[in-house]
Design an enzyme around this catalytic site. Sequence first.
Site, PDB file in Angstrom:
ATOM      1  N   GLY A   1     -11.520   4.848  10.199  1.00  0.00           N
ATOM      2  CA  GLY A   1     -11.442   6.055   9.373  1.00  0.00           C
ATOM      3  C   GLY A   1     -10.726   7.226  10.011  1.00  0.00           C
TER       4      GLY A   1
ATOM      5  N   ASN B   1      -0.908   4.324  -0.129  1.00  0.00           N
ATOM      6  CA  ASN B   1      -1.362   3.536   1.020  1.00  0.00           C
ATOM      7  C   ASN B   1      -0.563   3.966   2.246  1.00  0.00           C
ATOM      8  OD1 ASN B   1      -2.712   1.357   2.404  1.00  0.00           O
ATOM      9  ND2 ASN B   1      -0.796   0.199   2.290  1.00  0.00           N
TER      10      ASN B   1
ATOM     11  N   HIS C   1       0.791   2.245   5.854  1.00  0.00           N
ATOM     12  CA  HIS C   1       0.956   0.946   6.506  1.00  0.00           C
ATOM     13  C   HIS C   1       1.606   1.167   7.878  1.00  0.00           C
ATOM     14  CE1 HIS C   1       1.256  -3.368   6.752  1.00  0.00           C
ATOM     15  NE2 HIS C   1       2.462  -3.198   7.251  1.00  0.00           N
TER      16      HIS C   1
ATOM     17  N   THR D   1       1.886  -0.599  -5.499  1.00  0.00           N
ATOM     18  CA  THR D   1       2.261  -1.420  -6.652  1.00  0.00           C
ATOM     19  C   THR D   1       1.685  -2.819  -6.386  1.00  0.00           C
ATOM     20  OG1 THR D   1       4.322  -2.126  -5.626  1.00  0.00           O
ATOM     21  CG2 THR D   1       4.423  -0.144  -7.019  1.00  0.00           C
TER      22      THR D   1
ATOM     23  N   ASP E   1       2.243  -4.211   0.115  1.00  0.00           N
ATOM     24  CA  ASP E   1       2.979  -3.497   1.169  1.00  0.00           C
ATOM     25  C   ASP E   1       4.456  -3.252   0.824  1.00  0.00           C
ATOM     26  OD1 ASP E   1       0.718  -3.320   2.737  1.00  0.00           O
ATOM     27  OD2 ASP E   1       1.163  -5.132   3.876  1.00  0.00           O
TER      28      ASP E   1
ATOM     29  N   GLN F   1       1.574   9.368  14.554  1.00  0.00           N
ATOM     30  CA  GLN F   1       2.502   9.746  13.475  1.00  0.00           C
ATOM     31  C   GLN F   1       1.872   9.525  12.096  1.00  0.00           C
ATOM     32  OE1 GLN F   1       5.191  11.449  14.240  1.00  0.00           O
ATOM     33  NE2 GLN F   1       4.473  11.170  16.343  1.00  0.00           N
TER      34      GLN F   1
HETATM   35  C1  GAR Z   1      -4.111   2.304  10.277  1.00  0.00           C
HETATM   36  O1  GAR Z   1      -3.239   2.035  11.352  1.00  0.00           O
HETATM   37  C2  GAR Z   1      -3.458   1.949   8.964  1.00  0.00           C
HETATM   38  O2  GAR Z   1      -2.089   2.197   8.944  1.00  0.00           O
HETATM   39  C3  GAR Z   1      -3.743   0.459   8.885  1.00  0.00           C
HETATM   40  O3  GAR Z   1      -5.054   0.336   9.355  1.00  0.00           O
HETATM   41  C4  GAR Z   1      -5.323   1.368  10.306  1.00  0.00           C
HETATM   42  C5  GAR Z   1      -6.577   2.065   9.898  1.00  0.00           C
HETATM   43  O4  GAR Z   1      -6.977   2.989  10.864  1.00  0.00           O
HETATM   44  N1  GAR Z   1      -3.607  -0.017   7.548  1.00  0.00           N
HETATM   45  C6  GAR Z   1      -3.148  -1.241   7.254  1.00  0.00           C
HETATM   46  O5  GAR Z   1      -2.850  -2.073   8.096  1.00  0.00           O
HETATM   47  C7  GAR Z   1      -3.048  -1.532   5.771  1.00  0.00           C
HETATM   48  N2  GAR Z   1      -2.224  -2.676   5.530  1.00  0.00           N
HETATM   49  P1  GAR Z   1      -7.983   4.149  10.500  1.00  0.00           P
HETATM   50  O6  GAR Z   1      -9.186   3.460   9.848  1.00  0.00           O
HETATM   51  O7  GAR Z   1      -8.352   4.745  11.814  1.00  0.00           O
HETATM   52  O8  GAR Z   1      -7.298   5.097   9.583  1.00  0.00           O
END
Ligand code: GAR
Length: 213
Positions: free
Chosen positions: A12, A103, A105, A137, A141, A169
Amino acid sequence: MKRLAILISGRGSNMEVILEAKLPARVVAVISNEAGAKGLAIARAHGVPTTVIDHRGFATRSEFDAALAREIDRHRPDLVVLAGFMRVLTAECVNRYAGRMMNIHPSLLPLFGGLHTHRRALEAGVKVHGATVHFVTPDLDHGPIIIQAAVPVLPGDTEGALAERVLAQEHRIYPQAIRWFCEGRLALTAEGTVRLREPPPTGGALLSPALDM
Ligand code: GAR
């Protein structure tokens, strides 16, 4: 004030920076598919109501998505923010929130969709890696790109070091994209392209390695 619903599955940290970004928005719900998600406690500490909908309790993907959509809709969000939400959503669910689901990624899409993006970037030998915020969409991804941040891949980088550089970032670009949306400057057009009014000036090129002359 726009109403945001944030969906998480774990740590999170993106959710946390969004909660603390002083956006012209109110986070009305944080929903997790994992009861053990660390982000749930962070959300509660910010006074945000949380719900857990465990996907394991549903026989099919569409039943889970239907329950998820019911919970999302109960909070009447203007924008649904996927922040490390690690479930693939059905086309029906995604289409329900067309133009109002984002989202983040951890790669420069369309490169490295899916999992283990940092390991795959290292294996591929790319010199520039990064993160992408996009409208969601049904094409996993690969939704219309709103903003990307690029970071250099440095000699000797480990997966962890690269992940950390990218995450820093992510924490800059996700609040920015949401702010644009909340200000009414950002939209997905009927043609499926991203429209951003008054975009800030773009900087120069990022080279990695840098030129020595
Ligand atoms: C983040 O790096 C996000 O970009 C990735 O999961 C992590 C969550 O971290 N999301 C994906 O891979 C979605 N395909 P967080 O829970 O600390 O925000």
